[in-house]
Design an enzyme around this catalytic site. Sequence first.
Site, PDB file in Angstrom:
ATOM      1  N   SER A  90      36.779  10.775  12.993  1.00 20.12           N
ATOM      2  CA  SER A  90      36.384  10.975  14.390  1.00 20.12           C
ATOM      3  C   SER A  90      36.661   9.664  15.089  1.00 20.12           C
ATOM      4  O   SER A  90      36.705   8.608  14.445  1.00 20.12           O
ATOM      5  CB  SER A  90      34.884  11.308  14.511  1.00 20.12           C
ATOM      6  OG  SER A  90      34.446  11.214  15.854  1.00 20.12           O
ATOM      7  N   TYR A  98      25.421   9.605  13.120  1.00 21.97           N
ATOM      8  CA  TYR A  98      26.758  10.201  13.147  1.00 21.97           C
ATOM      9  C   TYR A  98      27.826   9.120  13.056  1.00 21.97           C
ATOM     10  O   TYR A  98      28.745   9.191  12.229  1.00 21.97           O
ATOM     11  CB  TYR A  98      26.936  11.027  14.422  1.00 21.97           C
ATOM     12  CG  TYR A  98      28.264  11.737  14.520  1.00 21.97           C
ATOM     13  CD1 TYR A  98      28.554  12.827  13.712  1.00 21.97           C
ATOM     14  CD2 TYR A  98      29.230  11.326  15.440  1.00 21.97           C
ATOM     15  CE1 TYR A  98      29.776  13.488  13.805  1.00 21.97           C
ATOM     16  CE2 TYR A  98      30.446  11.978  15.544  1.00 21.97           C
ATOM     17  CZ  TYR A  98      30.719  13.063  14.725  1.00 21.97           C
ATOM     18  OH  TYR A  98      31.928  13.701  14.817  1.00 21.97           O
TER      19      TYR A  98
END
Length: 276
Positions: free
Chosen positions: A141, A154
């Site tokens: 990501s 995250y």
Amino acid sequence: MREFSGKVAVVTGAASGIGRALALRFADEGMHLMLADVDPSGLAETAALARPARVLTQITDVSDAAAVQHLAARTFGELGAVHVLCNNAGVFQGGHIWTRTPEDFTWLLGVNLWGVLHGIQSFVPRMIEQDTEGHIVNTVSVAGLFATPYMGGYGVSKYAALAASQTLAQDLALTGAKLKVTALCPGGVRTRIDDSERVRPADLVVGRTRDDRRAQAIIESIVEKGIDPGEVARQVVVAIREERFLLLTHPEYAKGLREQVEALLDGGLPKLPDYE
């Protein structure tokens, strides 16, 4: 690896989003598929969309080492080889890092980091032994490149997934293996990452706080403005053929990455994102 037809691809997190798009793209390339996810109905739908390609499916919690080992054993047993491994499964939980509970980190690291590590440990040794060209794609990501507020655990999980990908690529090169690695770092993509709690284990559910709600609004906005997952899958196929390690789905992030490095080298905090 330039030729895909007749070869085998494994995709985790294949029930929707980028995982589904990867499965369909590989099917169009003539590959045989092993698709895994924790969502039975979504997985069945992806399999139906991918046919007439040869498709196997398996319900798999990638945070469970034994489950991923079973996935690997079945794949090699029934399909004979693996040429492309996509450690793609991922979940999101936002909020300030000091409000994240141990259960939050257990879930995030279990899927986003251990899912990658379990995939590497279960598949890569056999992929090396088969002595053919192959490729491992780890879905990281841009959160693995830019540590930002409201991303809590995250970002921690994604930075670690990037480190695992880079280390894997270097280890493979050092040992002379025929396998290459791509760290897929998507920006906003129209997936269901903003609805990750639908697959969160019941024993790890916690109540929302105000910063959770703010993080949820941010991720929903990012997803809404995102690109189509099919475009990500197209870029992945190109990256595999070109043996590209870092894949930024949004080229504009390259400028921000350079600015971040310069800020860090100057001893400062990188520029904060504008979420307004």
